[in-house]
Write an enzyme that holds these catalytic residues in place. Sequence first.
Site, PDB file in Angstrom:
ATOM      1  N   GLY A  80     -22.720  -0.783 -22.565  1.00 56.68           N
ATOM      2  CA  GLY A  80     -22.052  -0.347 -23.944  1.00 56.68           C
ATOM      3  C   GLY A  80     -21.281  -1.671 -24.342  1.00 56.68           C
ATOM      4  N   ASN A  92     -33.525 -13.503 -32.929  1.00 59.43           N
ATOM      5  CA  ASN A  92     -34.027 -14.969 -33.114  1.00 59.43           C
ATOM      6  C   ASN A  92     -33.258 -15.959 -33.560  1.00 59.43           C
ATOM      7  OD1 ASN A  92     -36.192 -14.084 -32.137  1.00 59.43           O
ATOM      8  ND2 ASN A  92     -37.730 -14.584 -33.828  1.00 59.43           N
ATOM      9  N   GLU A  93     -32.174 -15.534 -34.693  1.00 63.53           N
ATOM     10  CA  GLU A  93     -31.603 -16.797 -35.599  1.00 63.53           C
ATOM     11  C   GLU A  93     -30.207 -17.064 -34.212  1.00 63.53           C
ATOM     12  OE1 GLU A  93     -32.205 -13.632 -36.559  1.00 63.53           O
ATOM     13  OE2 GLU A  93     -33.349 -14.332 -38.415  1.00 63.53           O
ATOM     14  N   SER A 101     -22.581  -3.507 -27.706  1.00 64.38           N
ATOM     15  CA  SER A 101     -22.477  -3.639 -29.334  1.00 64.38           C
ATOM     16  C   SER A 101     -21.865  -2.455 -29.732  1.00 64.38           C
ATOM     17  CB  SER A 101     -24.181  -3.499 -29.871  1.00 64.38           C
ATOM     18  OG  SER A 101     -24.697  -4.593 -29.105  1.00 64.38           O
ATOM     19  N   GLU A 108     -30.439 -10.361 -18.118  1.00 66.57           N
ATOM     20  CA  GLU A 108     -31.400  -9.884 -19.074  1.00 66.57           C
ATOM     21  C   GLU A 108     -32.545 -10.714 -19.220  1.00 66.57           C
ATOM     22  OE1 GLU A 108     -30.460  -7.540 -22.788  1.00 66.57           O
ATOM     23  OE2 GLU A 108     -28.530  -8.089 -22.537  1.00 66.57           O
TER      24      GLU A 108
END
Length: 403
Positions: A132, A383-384, A134, A257
């Site tokens: 939990g 990606n950014e 985002s 991750e």
Amino acid sequence: MDLTYSAADEAFRAEVRTWLEDALSGEFAGLRGLGGPGREHEAFEARVAWDRHLATSGWTCLGWPDRYGGRALPLLQQVIFHEEYARSGAPARVSHIGEELLGPTLIAFGTDAQRERFLPGIRNVTELWCQGYSEPGAGSDLAAVATKARLEVSRGSTDRSQEWVVDGQKVWTSLAHVADWCFVLARTEPGSQRHAGLSYLLVPMRQDGVEVRPIEQLTGGSEFNEVFFTGARTDADLVVGEPGDGWRVAMGTLGLERGVSTIGQQVGFARELEGVVALARHNGSLDDPVIADRLVRARMGLEVMRLNALRTLSGAPRQARGPDASASIAKLVWATWHRRLGELAMEVAGPAGITAAAAPYDLDAWQRLFLFTKADTIYGGSNEIQRNIIAERVLGLPREARS
Ligand SMILES: Cc1cc2nc3c(=O)[nH]c(=O)nc-3n(C[C@H](O)[C@H](O)[C@H](O)COP(=O)(O)OP(=O)(O)OC[C@H]3O[C@@H](n4cnc5c(N)ncnc54)[C@H](O)[C@@H]3O)c2cc1C
């Protein structure tokens, strides 16, 4: 770097391969190839049973220290296990969030009591977890977390013991609809801003104060959710690290991750690519030199990814690799590669890519791959964001303006 396997490693590989062959030819034979991103709904209960079978046979938590129920296997043998696992077509794991994210976080930052309480449930797959972090206003900019938690005297308490009361909304919470627990990043110091004043709480999902609303995806599935906490409660001692120090713990989890299992993921990618090549051969598009060229490039990209992952896992001296942005580089490369594979699959499929053969008009494997791989370049850091990290930490470019 020495990429040869020792005799002990080869013996371990043979042991894993034989065990998986046996295990997947009986009761679990029907599970081959099921589950995974975009397909988490497939045979879910049977996959829980499979994960428990892995656990009772000693094939979960391979890298955890043995005092916490793991096997403390060397990195290379963990890699071998994940390679063989993917090669066998064994189903996608259902308990990976607990095993790969929360478990190692508790081992690094938790108390003995927290480890004793939660690690056995993760290892034995009796408790499933979700992440939990985002929120509608906090994704890439995670420090904008607005979910709040405060300590209150527990309901019905006679000794004035306290508990956390959580209010707020999370979003994109993968597998929240099947999870028993959630690790929640919440603001516990009123008026605090950004990285300060956050805490990392362990919150039970099955209680009145938690509502899970599935989000329907492009693929038709719903494997992630909105989660609403309205006066949700958890014990005062279920905070990992010190109250207010949750950012440090949350970053520790993010560092985990995509660890060693990325190698297995690449074996899965290779199988998908083989499938796209077979489709191209079957429908004649392999004769198109542009398609053939792109397939070859995809194969080369896969090999580069594999070597890069091995280089990272081999622990090549840090100074040889420069400032450590290896996780960002790996994420940027695999996510972009996989999204392009989905696009290539559609080109290879041609007109069949935009039609469905017959009722009930389900997506085929290539359409699902195309749609779900759009998510790859978003979750786990877009990606950014990865490019920003590489630009600032490796290339030493000026930091982007921050509010
Ligand atoms: C399949 C999937 C599963 C997920 N599972 C979970 C989960 O289990 N738990 C959980 O907590 N979260 C989960 N997420 C959420 C995920 O972590 C976020 O989607 C991600 O961090 C991006 O945040 P956002 O969606 O709010 O997009 P935003 O942060 O709003 O970004 C929108 C766009 O702006 C770009 N952008 C943002 N900031 C910058 C910047 N500084 N510079 C340049 N570009 C920028 C982004 O790259 C993106 O293209 C999941 C997401 C997906 C897609």
